[in-house]
Design a protein around this motif. Structure first.
Motif, PDB file in Angstrom:
ATOM      1  N   ALA A  43       0.808  -1.219   0.000  1.00  0.00           N
ATOM      2  CA  ALA A  43       0.000   0.000   0.000  1.00  0.00           C
ATOM      3  C   ALA A  43       0.831   1.253   0.000  1.00  0.00           C
ATOM      4  O   ALA A  43       0.383   2.303  -0.394  1.00  0.00           O
ATOM      5  CB  ALA A  43      -0.912   0.000   1.210  1.00  0.00           C
ATOM      6  N   GLY A  44       2.059   1.209   0.415  1.00  0.00           N
ATOM      7  CA  GLY A  44       2.883   2.415   0.472  1.00  0.00           C
ATOM      8  C   GLY A  44       3.857   2.312   1.618  1.00  0.00           C
ATOM      9  O   GLY A  44       3.844   1.365   2.392  1.00  0.00           O
ATOM     10  N   THR A  83      11.485  13.333  -6.390  1.00  0.00           N
ATOM     11  CA  THR A  83      11.326  13.099  -7.833  1.00  0.00           C
ATOM     12  C   THR A  83      10.007  13.665  -8.332  1.00  0.00           C
ATOM     13  O   THR A  83       9.749  13.682  -9.521  1.00  0.00           O
ATOM     14  CB  THR A  83      11.355  11.588  -8.131  1.00  0.00           C
ATOM     15  OG1 THR A  83      10.299  10.979  -7.387  1.00  0.00           O
ATOM     16  CG2 THR A  83      12.676  10.974  -7.729  1.00  0.00           C
ATOM     17  N   GLY A  84       9.180  14.086  -7.427  1.00  0.00           N
ATOM     18  CA  GLY A  84       7.858  14.594  -7.811  1.00  0.00           C
ATOM     19  C   GLY A  84       6.828  13.489  -7.903  1.00  0.00           C
ATOM     20  O   GLY A  84       5.632  13.744  -7.893  1.00  0.00           O
ATOM     21  N   ALA A  85       7.291  12.238  -8.022  1.00  0.00           N
ATOM     22  CA  ALA A  85       6.372  11.102  -8.159  1.00  0.00           C
ATOM     23  C   ALA A  85       6.411  10.264  -6.896  1.00  0.00           C
ATOM     24  O   ALA A  85       7.385  10.323  -6.134  1.00  0.00           O
ATOM     25  CB  ALA A  85       6.794  10.256  -9.356  1.00  0.00           C
ATOM     26  N   PRO A  86       5.375   9.468  -6.640  1.00  0.00           N
ATOM     27  CA  PRO A  86       5.424   8.571  -5.477  1.00  0.00           C
ATOM     28  C   PRO A  86       6.529   7.541  -5.651  1.00  0.00           C
ATOM     29  O   PRO A  86       7.023   7.317  -6.754  1.00  0.00           O
ATOM     30  CB  PRO A  86       4.048   7.889  -5.503  1.00  0.00           C
ATOM     31  CG  PRO A  86       3.218   8.658  -6.439  1.00  0.00           C
ATOM     32  CD  PRO A  86       4.128   9.340  -7.394  1.00  0.00           C
ATOM     33  N   CYS A  87       6.911   6.902  -4.585  1.00  0.00           N
ATOM     34  CA  CYS A  87       7.948   5.865  -4.656  1.00  0.00           C
ATOM     35  C   CYS A  87       7.450   4.692  -5.483  1.00  0.00           C
ATOM     36  O   CYS A  87       6.276   4.313  -5.416  1.00  0.00           O
ATOM     37  CB  CYS A  87       8.262   5.345  -3.243  1.00  0.00           C
ATOM     38  SG  CYS A  87       9.060   6.575  -2.210  1.00  0.00           S
ATOM     39  N   TRP A 139       7.926   0.492  -6.543  1.00  0.00           N
ATOM     40  CA  TRP A 139       7.976  -0.674  -5.657  1.00  0.00           C
ATOM     41  C   TRP A 139       9.378  -0.931  -5.131  1.00  0.00           C
ATOM     42  O   TRP A 139       9.558  -1.418  -4.022  1.00  0.00           O
ATOM     43  CB  TRP A 139       7.449  -1.906  -6.402  1.00  0.00           C
ATOM     44  CG  TRP A 139       5.998  -1.784  -6.783  1.00  0.00           C
ATOM     45  CD1 TRP A 139       5.036  -1.140  -6.057  1.00  0.00           C
ATOM     46  CD2 TRP A 139       5.373  -2.311  -7.932  1.00  0.00           C
ATOM     47  NE1 TRP A 139       3.829  -1.232  -6.696  1.00  0.00           N
ATOM     48  CE2 TRP A 139       3.993  -1.952  -7.857  1.00  0.00           C
ATOM     49  CE3 TRP A 139       5.798  -3.039  -9.016  1.00  0.00           C
ATOM     50  CZ2 TRP A 139       3.082  -2.303  -8.835  1.00  0.00           C
ATOM     51  CZ3 TRP A 139       4.889  -3.403  -9.989  1.00  0.00           C
ATOM     52  CH2 TRP A 139       3.546  -3.033  -9.901  1.00  0.00           C
ATOM     53  N   HIS A 140      10.376  -0.647  -5.959  1.00  0.00           N
ATOM     54  CA  HIS A 140      11.753  -0.873  -5.502  1.00  0.00           C
ATOM     55  C   HIS A 140      12.085   0.061  -4.344  1.00  0.00           C
ATOM     56  O   HIS A 140      12.674  -0.360  -3.336  1.00  0.00           O
ATOM     57  CB  HIS A 140      12.740  -0.641  -6.655  1.00  0.00           C
ATOM     58  CG  HIS A 140      12.519  -1.554  -7.816  1.00  0.00           C
ATOM     59  ND1 HIS A 140      12.330  -2.909  -7.669  1.00  0.00           N
ATOM     60  CD2 HIS A 140      12.457  -1.319  -9.148  1.00  0.00           C
ATOM     61  CE1 HIS A 140      12.156  -3.471  -8.846  1.00  0.00           C
ATOM     62  NE2 HIS A 140      12.229  -2.509  -9.763  1.00  0.00           N
ATOM     63  N   MET A 141      11.723   1.327  -4.495  1.00  0.00           N
ATOM     64  CA  MET A 141      11.976   2.282  -3.412  1.00  0.00           C
ATOM     65  C   MET A 141      11.237   1.860  -2.145  1.00  0.00           C
ATOM     66  O   MET A 141      11.801   1.852  -1.048  1.00  0.00           O
ATOM     67  CB  MET A 141      11.492   3.670  -3.832  1.00  0.00           C
ATOM     68  CG  MET A 141      12.344   4.354  -4.866  1.00  0.00           C
ATOM     69  SD  MET A 141      11.549   5.929  -5.258  1.00  0.00           S
ATOM     70  CE  MET A 141      12.780   6.702  -6.270  1.00  0.00           C
ATOM     71  N   GLU A 142       9.973   1.521  -2.344  1.00  0.00           N
ATOM     72  CA  GLU A 142       9.168   1.129  -1.181  1.00  0.00           C
ATOM     73  C   GLU A 142       9.797  -0.052  -0.456  1.00  0.00           C
ATOM     74  O   GLU A 142       9.883  -0.079   0.764  1.00  0.00           O
ATOM     75  CB  GLU A 142       7.752   0.762  -1.622  1.00  0.00           C
ATOM     76  CG  GLU A 142       6.895   1.972  -1.933  1.00  0.00           C
ATOM     77  CD  GLU A 142       5.456   1.571  -2.156  1.00  0.00           C
ATOM     78  OE1 GLU A 142       5.175   0.368  -2.296  1.00  0.00           O
ATOM     79  OE2 GLU A 142       4.608   2.485  -2.191  1.00  0.00           O
ATOM     80  N   HIS A 143      10.250  -1.028  -1.256  1.00  0.00           N
ATOM     81  CA  HIS A 143      10.839  -2.231  -0.661  1.00  0.00           C
ATOM     82  C   HIS A 143      12.080  -1.858   0.154  1.00  0.00           C
ATOM     83  O   HIS A 143      12.267  -2.315   1.288  1.00  0.00           O
ATOM     84  CB  HIS A 143      11.189  -3.227  -1.766  1.00  0.00           C
ATOM     85  CG  HIS A 143      11.909  -4.438  -1.284  1.00  0.00           C
ATOM     86  ND1 HIS A 143      11.494  -5.170  -0.191  1.00  0.00           N
ATOM     87  CD2 HIS A 143      13.030  -5.063  -1.743  1.00  0.00           C
ATOM     88  CE1 HIS A 143      12.313  -6.180   0.007  1.00  0.00           C
ATOM     89  NE2 HIS A 143      13.264  -6.140  -0.916  1.00  0.00           N
ATOM     90  N   LEU A 144      12.915  -1.003  -0.395  1.00  0.00           N
ATOM     91  CA  LEU A 144      14.138  -0.600   0.300  1.00  0.00           C
ATOM     92  C   LEU A 144      13.814   0.171   1.580  1.00  0.00           C
ATOM     93  O   LEU A 144      14.343  -0.127   2.654  1.00  0.00           O
ATOM     94  CB  LEU A 144      14.997   0.270  -0.629  1.00  0.00           C
ATOM     95  CG  LEU A 144      16.351   0.661  -0.041  1.00  0.00           C
ATOM     96  CD1 LEU A 144      17.338  -0.496  -0.182  1.00  0.00           C
ATOM     97  CD2 LEU A 144      16.919   1.909  -0.701  1.00  0.00           C
ATOM     98  N   PHE A 145      12.922   1.158   1.436  1.00  0.00           N
ATOM     99  CA  PHE A 145      12.642   2.025   2.582  1.00  0.00           C
ATOM    100  C   PHE A 145      11.901   1.273   3.685  1.00  0.00           C
ATOM    101  O   PHE A 145      12.078   1.534   4.873  1.00  0.00           O
ATOM    102  CB  PHE A 145      11.840   3.249   2.146  1.00  0.00           C
ATOM    103  CG  PHE A 145      12.583   4.102   1.133  1.00  0.00           C
ATOM    104  CD1 PHE A 145      13.974   4.162   1.133  1.00  0.00           C
ATOM    105  CD2 PHE A 145      11.891   4.852   0.182  1.00  0.00           C
ATOM    106  CE1 PHE A 145      14.662   4.940   0.218  1.00  0.00           C
ATOM    107  CE2 PHE A 145      12.580   5.628  -0.740  1.00  0.00           C
ATOM    108  CZ  PHE A 145      13.961   5.665  -0.732  1.00  0.00           C
TER     109      PHE A 145
END
Ligand code: SF4
Length: 1001
Positions: free
Chosen positions: A2-3, A245-249, A251-257
């Protein structure tokens, strides 16, 4: 997914509609100077990184020390270099190549022997017999995917499947939910939520993953997953991260964070509708009435803008960025006009690999090499023979092409062998086309691109980019031990980045224009141009509907919901674009599309306009045509489509097309005086001796049918280059069979085919038809040989032979008092026969004689009809004249009393037509013939010289009148008259002059 946990609650929204989302417990991340508290700042592009660095370095006394400002991908790559296992991150072309190779290998491993064959569409079937539903036997799910055999499911390796697989790997590799599903599929199970085919696709992705691993390559998603797994070493101390980046994260970013407890993350995203433009930036609108007028409107505005700015003495030349849906096309339209005004114009765009010269030649050759069996396309090979990458000149290439096309029996191997001998460069191109190991030879072609004379720098760069794309694919293929086939598949869909730059002929330092796409423009640094022109702002060009495709369905089933909608993505891009210009934003919407249908404004344009309206739902504050409120109408630009030349050249409305030179328009059928000698060509004997003007009977006949058609066929030679298998070749074969038949038959002691020797005649005919068919293969290419190359053509040839045997029944009843005396009788110049005032040269198919010194001339045809009959023929409608010309020439050559000139059909219907002397030949001896339509009068009527109808004349007078009209035709031919003048409506039926105004008249 979900985020990012804790990132859901939006923080305050700034003036530009940007919201800061942050994890609980984190301070707001801003120090007194704005962003200094962040250890890592992630931006959308390197241009933005550069701009950020400059801006913040000036603002902060301690500069950017200890702060990482980069893109997410670059950050991951840097960390991978430090902490990874040395594998290289795969690029898009390598991904496509390895994916194709992995699926093909999987298909071969699982396919029964008979399934290794390719399907009709060239796709390889992948069948996996051991696929089970994870939740047990889900018969319903499996049954829907079966291919007719129990438990056997296939997945065609189509380009669509390959694209889908590559997208899965790019977007979701390394994401836990996706990896779990891939692992299940690789173990032979169907994840509960997926169909069997989807599981097969994931199995292929799993094979790709393994293949990458073995080749020392890795997906970026797996890099992220690896770093997340090793977070303690990679992120040993707490880091504050700003994602801007102006855009939401993704899936890769979400997974890392989510995975790394030492990362505190703030995400800035554009939210809500597009708002007003910043103060100090002028907002203008342009409305070309249609697509054809858009380039001219933009060029005119840019030219006026840049000229004005320089005159005011600004320090540096201004920059204009033009964002368009098809930047290359817009650039090509505007470039001449702007370059003429001293403006430097460049374009950044992508073109398909297959549209570059090198790409097209290589792919054409690959198609030739990969075609199955004997079916290969000579047209493909023709492409590969063009300069400069064939190593041949244009003339050599065309000659080689003509030679190959004129020989329908040439085998692919023989053709390629001859081309290898002709050009070393061609053989090197061939090596590259079939072996990834040969990519070392790409350097040869890069040198050719560098050295090709008369080519622009942009062209050279385009070829180098294409060569580089090949190198990327072959490198991947080598690493995974694949052949060239996966590379070719990847290259077919590949695009290469091109960048053209036009340097003004008379540089005036007026300014610089960059034409690109919206997406690329949005990646540029903030405030990086003086004017931004957004073109094509229609709903058709920039739709905001979310795609509901196979990938979205598959991701949805795995719980991977899209983090942003198409609308939010469009808003995000538009928000970045709105920050690009320091001086002006021009929004251009063509009011009509290419077909003249009205357009609707793009959603972002409408939101921008609405932000300036008190009540966007009201309909009385905007005008009907442009949909603008009064406040936005200032400086509105319009351009009509009626200015055809000015719009096509993107010039000012006053521009008038200059006439470069005047070329007199010659009416059809008129030949230039200096080319007249090419019409009436002198004939030469076999030994090269000049004979003079002496067109053959068939040429005269064609000229009488329509002079212009004759000119097109005989002089311009509009016929196909390829050696054919049609009526012409069938006719040559039939003539040869009939001649040899009578030679052989008469050698057995038979003067003519008759009812009492019909069986023997049939036997001889069958044997001759077969032997002549075999001999055809020994004849020279282009000699009119009849050589089948397929089963279908073989059957056609057999049908022709059968028809010739059947013809003997007719022959046995035809002119029983006559017998063949001359076969293929050649009347050459040595015989001194004059006809219509010129030497006569020609070959008569057959001359039959009787015991009384009479003779008939026979011309073999595939079919006969009205044109061959003498009935209705006159000087205006001469019909077929060959046999009549032969009749008179035979009289003069042999001194025989010719009493008939016949066309005899050996085709499906055996019949005869022509002209004969009714006093010498009995109608009963002319079977299958409309005798009354081929019969000449017993005596000439009174005043015969003025009689139009040839059939009402005697045979001898009719031959005289035919000779007269032939004499007139030869005179016109010698004078170069080739007007379009059909003798009948049938003349136009197979005429190659498609643009003739007289056609059908
Ligand atoms: S289209 Fe008809 S009139 Fe025109 S050149 Fe051909 S045959 Fe002649």
């Amino acid at each position: 997914m979900a985020g990012v946990p804790g990132c859901g609650a939006a923080g305050q929204v700034d003036a530009a509609g940007v919201a800061l989302k942050r994890r609980p417990g984190l301070h707001d991340g801003r120090d007194a100077m704005g962003m200094a508290e962040y250890d890592v700042v992630l931006l959308a592009s390197f241009a933005q990184v550069e701009e950020w660095r400059k801006r913040h370095a000036q603002e902060r006394s301690r500069g950017l020390f200890a702060q990482t400002v980069t893109t997410f991908n670059a950050w991951m790559m840097d960390l991978w270099e430090l902490h990874g296992d040395g594998r290289a991150v795969v690029d898009p072309l390598q991904r496509q190549t390895v994916m194709q190779a992995a699926f093909e290998r999987l298909a071969c491993e699982h396919a029964p022997d008979d399934l290794a064959a390719q399907g009709a569409d060239g796709a390889v079937g992948m069948q996996v017999a051991s696929m089970h539903a994870a939740d047990g036997a889900d018969a319903g799910r499996c049954a829907g995917n079966r291919n007719g055999e129990d438990g056997v499911v296939s997945l065609a390796l189509s380009p669509g499947v390959m694209k889908l697989s590559a997208r899965c790997a790019r977007d979701a590799a390394g994401v836990p939910a996706f990896e779990r599903a891939v692992d299940l599929a690789c173990a032979g199970n169907v994840p509960t939520e997926l169909s069997v085919r989807e599981a097969l696709l994931l199995k292929g992705v799993g094979a790709y993953r393994d293949m990458l691993q073995g080749a020392g390559l890795i997906e970026l998603g797996h890099v992220v997953a690896y770093l997340a797994r090793h977070e303690r070493e990679v992120f040993a101390r707490p880091l504050r991260v700003l994602v801007n980046t102006g855009a939401p994260c993704d899936w890769h970013m979400e997974h890392l964070f989510e995975s790394c407890s030492n990362l505190s993350v703030d995400v800035q995203v554009a939210q809500g509708a597009v708002g007003r433009i910043s103060h100090g930036v002028a907002l203008r609108f342009g409305f070309p009435s249609g697509r054809y007028a858009q380039a001219a409107l933009v060029a005119q505005h840019v030219r006026a803008l840049l000229g004005g700015e320089r005159r005011e003495g600004a320090g540096t030349a201004p920059t204009v960025v033009v964002a368009a849906k098809d930047p290359l096309s817009l650039y090509k339209q505007m470039e001449p006009e702007l370059a003429g005004a001293g403006v430097q114009v460049c374009v950044q765009a992508q073109v398909p690999f297959s549209s570059t010269d090198f790409g097209r030649q290589l792919l054409s050759l690959c198609r030739v090499l990969q075609d199955e069996g004997d079916a290969w396309s000579k047209a493909d090979l023709a492409d590969a023979l063009l300069p400069p990458f064939s190593g041949m000149s244009r003339r050599q290439g065309l000659q080689a092409d003509r030679g190959l096309r004129a020989d329908r029996l040439v085998a692919r191997e023989a053709a390629l062998a001859s081309l290898r001998i002709a050009s070393d460069t061609f053989s090197q191109l061939e090596e590259i086309a079939q072996d990834p190991e040969a990519d070392i030879l790409l350097g040869v072609f890069e040198q050719i691109a560098f050295g090709a004379p008369g080519r622009s720098q942009a062209w050279r760069m385009e070829q180098l980019a294409a060569a580089s794309a090949v190198r990327s694919c072959t490198a991947a293929a080598r690493l995974v031990g694949a052949g060239m086939a996966p590379c070719v598949q990847a290259l077919r869909d590949a695009a290469v980045v091109v960048s053209y730059e036009c340097v003004a002929e008379t540089p005036q330092d007026a300014g610089r224009v960059v034409v690109t796409t919206q997406a690329a423009a949005a990646q540029m640094g903030l405030g990086s141009c003086d004017c931004l022109v957004l073109c094509d702002l229609t709903s058709e060009d920039y739709p905001v509907a979310d795609k509901d495709d196979a990938a979205a369905t598959l991701f949805g089933k795995l719980g991977l919901a899209a983090n942003e909608s198409a609308l939010s993505r469009a808003r995000c891009t538009f928000a970045m674009l709105m920050k690009l210009s320091r001086g002006e934003l021009l929004c251009v919407r063509p009011l009509n599309d290419w077909d003249g249908n009205p357009t609707y404004p793009a959603a972002m344009l409408q939101e921008l306009i609405d932000s300036y309206r008190a009540d966007p739902t009201a309909d009385d504050d905007v005008d009907d045509v442009f949909g603008l409120p009064d406040a936005l109408r200032a400086g509105l630009l319009e351009r009509g489509e009626e200015l055809l030349f000015a719009n096509a050249s993107a010039a000012s409305a006053e521009a008038v097309q200059q006439r470069a030179c005047e070329v007199p328009r010659r009416p059809i059928g008129q030949v230039a005086p200096d080319r007249m000698s090419a019409v009436a060509v002198e004939r030469r004997a076999d030994d090269g001796r000049a004979i003079g003007f002496s067109p053959s009977p068939s040429q005269v006949e064609a000229y009488l049918d329509c002079p212009h058609k004759w000119f097109a066929q005989s002089r311009v030679k509009l016929e196909d280059l390829d050696e054919g298998f049609g009526a012409l070749e069938r006719g040559s074969y039939a003539h040869a069979v009939l001649q040899e038949f009578y030679c052989a038959f008469q050698a057995l002691g038979f003067a003519k085919v008759a009812p009492d020797n019909l069986d023997e005649a049939r036997r001889v005919m069958r044997s001759i038809a077969e032997s002549v068919a075999r001999e055809q293969f020994d004849l020279e290419p282009g000699s009119g040989r009849y050589v089948p190359t397929s089963q279908m053509e073989q059957r056609e040839r057999e049908a022709c032979a059968k028809a010739l045997v059947g013809y003997l029944d007719f022959e046995a009843r035809f002119l029983p008092g006559f017998h063949p005396a001359y076969l293929e009788y050649r009347i050459d110049p040595e015989r001194g026969v004059q006809y219509a005032g010129h030497p006569f040269i020609g070959t008569v198919d057959r001359i039959d004689v009787d015991d009384r010194g009479n003779a008939v001339v026979i011309d073999y045809k595939g079919s006969v009809g009205y044109a061959h009959e003498i009935a209705g023929k006159s000087a205006q409608l001469p019909g077929k004249v060959q046999a009549r010309m032969y009749a008179r020439a035979v009289e003069r050559a042999l001194g025989l009393n010719v009493v008939g000139a016949f066309y005899v059909s050996y085709g499906e219907k055996h019949a005869a037509a022509g002209a004969f002397d009714s006093r010498s030949i009995e109608a009963a001896h002319l079977p299958n013939m409309k005798v009354e339509r081929s019969c000449c009068a017993a005596e000439d009527p009174w005043g015969a010289i003025d009689v139009e109808d040839f059939a009402s004349l005697t045979f001898a007078t009719m031959l005289d009148r035919t000779e007269q009209l032939v004499a007139a035709a030869m005179q016109a031919m010698a004078a170069g008259k080739v007007d379009a003048s059909p003798s009948s409506s049938d003349s136009c039926a197979y005429c190659p002059v498609t643009a003739c105004p007289k056609r059908g008249a």
